[in-house]
Scaffold this motif. Structure first.
Motif, PDB file in Angstrom:
ATOM      1  N   GLY A  38       3.110  -1.321  -2.327  1.00 20.59           N
ATOM      2  CA  GLY A  38       3.325  -1.650  -0.918  1.00 20.59           C
ATOM      3  C   GLY A  38       4.412  -2.702  -0.839  1.00 20.59           C
ATOM      4  O   GLY A  38       5.604  -2.410  -0.813  1.00 20.59           O
ATOM      5  N   CYS A  39       3.989  -3.955  -0.843  1.00 20.07           N
ATOM      6  CA  CYS A  39       4.945  -5.057  -0.688  1.00 20.07           C
ATOM      7  C   CYS A  39       5.681  -5.394  -1.984  1.00 20.07           C
ATOM      8  O   CYS A  39       6.798  -5.887  -1.961  1.00 20.07           O
ATOM      9  CB  CYS A  39       4.179  -6.286  -0.207  1.00 20.07           C
ATOM     10  N   GLU A  40       4.989  -5.182  -3.103  1.00 17.92           N
ATOM     11  CA  GLU A  40       5.501  -5.557  -4.438  1.00 17.92           C
ATOM     12  C   GLU A  40       5.736  -7.055  -4.583  1.00 17.92           C
ATOM     13  O   GLU A  40       6.521  -7.499  -5.412  1.00 17.92           O
ATOM     14  CB  GLU A  40       6.767  -4.764  -4.791  1.00 17.92           C
ATOM     15  N   ASP A  43       1.206  -9.454  -1.806  1.00 15.77           N
ATOM     16  CA  ASP A  43       0.679  -9.818  -0.483  1.00 15.77           C
ATOM     17  C   ASP A  43      -0.187  -8.763   0.202  1.00 15.77           C
ATOM     18  O   ASP A  43      -0.834  -9.080   1.200  1.00 15.77           O
ATOM     19  CB  ASP A  43       1.851 -10.138   0.453  1.00 15.77           C
ATOM     20  N   CYS A  44      -0.197  -7.511  -0.259  1.00 17.08           N
ATOM     21  CA  CYS A  44      -0.865  -6.474   0.548  1.00 17.08           C
ATOM     22  C   CYS A  44      -2.099  -5.842  -0.098  1.00 17.08           C
ATOM     23  O   CYS A  44      -2.879  -5.182   0.580  1.00 17.08           O
ATOM     24  CB  CYS A  44       0.123  -5.367   0.905  1.00 17.08           C
ATOM     25  N   GLY A  45      -2.288  -5.981  -1.390  1.00 18.26           N
ATOM     26  CA  GLY A  45      -3.489  -5.449  -2.046  1.00 18.26           C
ATOM     27  C   GLY A  45      -3.448  -3.965  -2.361  1.00 18.26           C
ATOM     28  O   GLY A  45      -4.408  -3.430  -2.934  1.00 18.26           O
ATOM     29  N   CYS A  47      -1.933  -2.445  -4.572  1.00 18.23           N
ATOM     30  CA  CYS A  47      -1.821  -2.223  -6.023  1.00 18.23           C
ATOM     31  C   CYS A  47      -2.974  -2.861  -6.788  1.00 18.23           C
ATOM     32  O   CYS A  47      -2.892  -3.016  -8.009  1.00 18.23           O
ATOM     33  CB  CYS A  47      -0.515  -2.829  -6.506  1.00 18.23           C
ATOM     34  N   CYS A  59       1.120  -5.638  -8.999  1.00 18.37           N
ATOM     35  CA  CYS A  59       2.574  -5.751  -8.817  1.00 18.37           C
ATOM     36  C   CYS A  59       3.113  -7.109  -9.232  1.00 18.37           C
ATOM     37  O   CYS A  59       4.323  -7.292  -9.321  1.00 18.37           O
ATOM     38  CB  CYS A  59       2.965  -5.449  -7.373  1.00 18.37           C
TER      39      CYS A  59
HETATM   40  S1  FES Z   1       2.094  -3.924  -3.741  1.00 21.32           S
HETATM   41 FE1  FES Z   1       1.402  -5.351  -2.262  1.00 21.32          FE
HETATM   42  S2  FES Z   1       0.177  -6.725  -3.396  1.00 21.32           S
HETATM   43 FE2  FES Z   1       1.038  -5.403  -4.854  1.00 21.32          FE
END
Ligand code: FES
Ligand code: FES
Length: 150
Positions: A38-40, A43-45, A47, A59
């Motif tokens: 997602g965010c890499e 921050d978004c969970g 992964c 990530c």
């Molecule tokens: S891709 Fe969003 S927290 Fe890892």
């Protein structure tokens, strides 16, 4: 460099660059596509995985650092073809939402219930606060978890 670790109960060996990110190794080298990007930036969970039982965002984990450790993804929660109670209840309570956020939600809930089998509603909400849903909401997920812990 070669990295050996346990993935969903089975030992795996992969050749990676020292700077390889765990998400990429899981998805591209080991075919574990439930782990989403997602965010890499942590921050978004999307992964999220369990690393030696602890919730981490893959990530922001360098793949070589998991050598000798155990990584669990949602695939690893299915035992003898049987889904984990978390997976079943999310489906029953319409908490599955999209394929992008759900695997990380399941892993976050697993991490919570492993440590706290009887969480309060506030504790459930806190446990999934790091798993961002961009489109629906969290209510059905909370109800699904409460059905397990009631
Ligand atoms: S891709 Fe969003 S927290 Fe890892
Ligand atoms: S991001 Fe998956 S349902 Fe919103």
């Amino acid at each position: 460099m070669e990295v050996k670790f346990v993935l969903n109960g089975k030992e795996v060996k992969v050749d990676v660059k020292p700077t390889a990110i765990l998400t990429d190794v899981l998805r591209e080298k080991l075919g574990v596509t439930s782990v989403k990007k997602g965010c890499e930036t942590g921050d978004c969970g999307a992964c999220a995985v369990l690393l030696d039982g602890e919730l981490v965002n893959s990530c922001i984990v360098l793949a070589p650092t998991v050598a000798g450790k155990s990584v669990t993804t949602v695939e690893g929660l299915i035992i003898n073809g049987e889904m984990d109670i978390i997976q079943k209840r999310l489906a029953e309570y319409h908490g599955t939402q999209c394929g992008y956020c759900t695997p990380g939600m399941v892993i976050a809930i697993k991490a919570l219930l492993n440590k706290n089998p009887k969480p309060s509603e506030a504790e459930i909400r806190r446990a999934i606060a790091g798993n961002l849903c961009r489109c629906t909401g969290y209510q059905k997920i909370v109800e699904a978890v409460q059905s397990i812990t009631a």
